[in-house]
Design a protein around this motif. Structure first.
Motif, short mmCIF file in Angstrom:
data_model
loop_
_atom_site.label_atom_id
_atom_site.label_comp_id
_atom_site.label_asym_id
_atom_site.label_seq_id
_atom_site.Cartn_x
_atom_site.Cartn_y
_atom_site.Cartn_z
N GLU A 129 -34.42 -7.08 -12.61
CA GLU A 129 -34.70 -7.25 -11.19
C GLU A 129 -33.52 -6.80 -10.34
OE1 GLU A 129 -37.87 -10.96 -11.07
OE2 GLU A 129 -35.75 -11.40 -11.46
N SER A 132 -40.66 -14.23 -8.58
CA SER A 132 -39.83 -13.37 -9.43
C SER A 132 -40.12 -13.64 -10.90
CB SER A 132 -38.35 -13.61 -9.11
OG SER A 132 -37.97 -14.92 -9.47
N PHE A 148 -31.96 -14.22 -10.92
CA PHE A 148 -32.74 -13.01 -11.15
C PHE A 148 -32.38 -12.42 -12.52
CE2 PHE A 148 -32.55 -12.85 -6.38
CZ PHE A 148 -33.91 -12.99 -6.16
N ARG A 203 -41.41 -7.25 -6.79
CA ARG A 203 -41.35 -5.80 -6.62
C ARG A 203 -42.03 -5.35 -5.33
NH1 ARG A 203 -39.96 -2.55 -11.24
NH2 ARG A 203 -39.11 -3.89 -12.88
#
Length: 244
Positions: free
Chosen positions: A205, A114, A201, A154
């Motif tokens: 995100e 991430s 996150f 993603r």
């Protein structure tokens, strides 16, 4: 009692003789660490949820032969397909998460890279799968969860797209996972849950996840470490929809 997985097997019902293949590491553990041999008692299990107890009659690299005295059909796998998308953590924190997730009946573990992940690449996937296998032996499961190769955040949303419940944990979200689960009245057979890295996150995100059908939820007033959040959320899901 020692418990080990077997792969290919042949089992004679008439004389209760089981012949199975074992890994090199298990052979070493059986012979060098536990110092087991002919006449010693052992338990093995296969991928068809069957466990065998008996005494070793022959043991060689790659092969074990057992005189079986008890056979059990195991029912230790959860009926809930529980998939953990875990942002990769620093150090050996992932080791503990994988061990605990296996004990909690997780179906698949997907390490995620991430935005705030501090570990961008890793060569630990083989190690993580070995940890999952060892935890499977310990907790009575028959099928270890597969730890996948790391995947970009993603890109990870293309995995397990048809899951019944899709959740991403976010410490700034006031709606709680507990309350959300109480509001779900339909039967649930599968769950995807995302747990963030150190630092959580990012807002971007979370927005991206919500666009992909995920619900952002919190775990309470206290800020939990990532590894604690993983264990807590998996336990809650198994308690509410699974077999705990």
């Amino acid at each position: 009692m020692p418990r080990f997985p077997i792969r290919k097997k042949s089992f004679s019902e008439n004389d209760k003789i089981l012949r199975g293949t074992i890994s090199e590491s298990d052979y070493t553990h059986i012979t060098k660490v536990l110092r087991l041999g002919d006449g010693d008692q052992i338990t093995v299990f296969d991928t068809e949820s069957t466990e065998y107890e008996g005494r070793i009659t022959d043991l060689s690299p790659g092969t074990i032969v057992i005189q079986v005295h008890d056979t059990y059909l195991l029912k230790t796998e959860s009926g809930l397909e529980l998939n953990l998308f875990q942002a990769i953590l620093k150090g050996n924190k992932m080791d503990g998460i994988i061990s605990q997730a296996t004990q909690l009946g997780v179906s698949g573990i997907f390490p995620v890279v991430s935005e705030r992940t501090q570990v961008r690449s890793t060569a630990k996937v083989d190690r993580w799968n070995k940890i999952a296998l060892e935890s499977t032996k310990q907790c009575g499961r028959v099928t270890p969860p597969v730890v996948s190769e790391p995947v970009d955040f993603r890109n990870s949303f293309g995995i397990k797209k048809q899951s019944g419940i899709k959740v991403i944990l976010y410490e700034n979200q006031s709606e709680l996972l507990r309350d959300y689960m109480d509001s779900v009245l339909r039967p649930v057979n599968s769950v995807n849950v995302y747990v963030g890295p150190e630092g959580s996150f990012s807002e971007q995100e979370i927005f991206f996840a919500e666009k992909n059908g995920y619900v952002s939820l919190g775990l309470g007033k206290r800020v939990l470490r990532a590894e604690t959040a993983s264990t807590a959320s998996l336990a809650l899901f198994q308690s509410h929809f699974g077999d705990m």
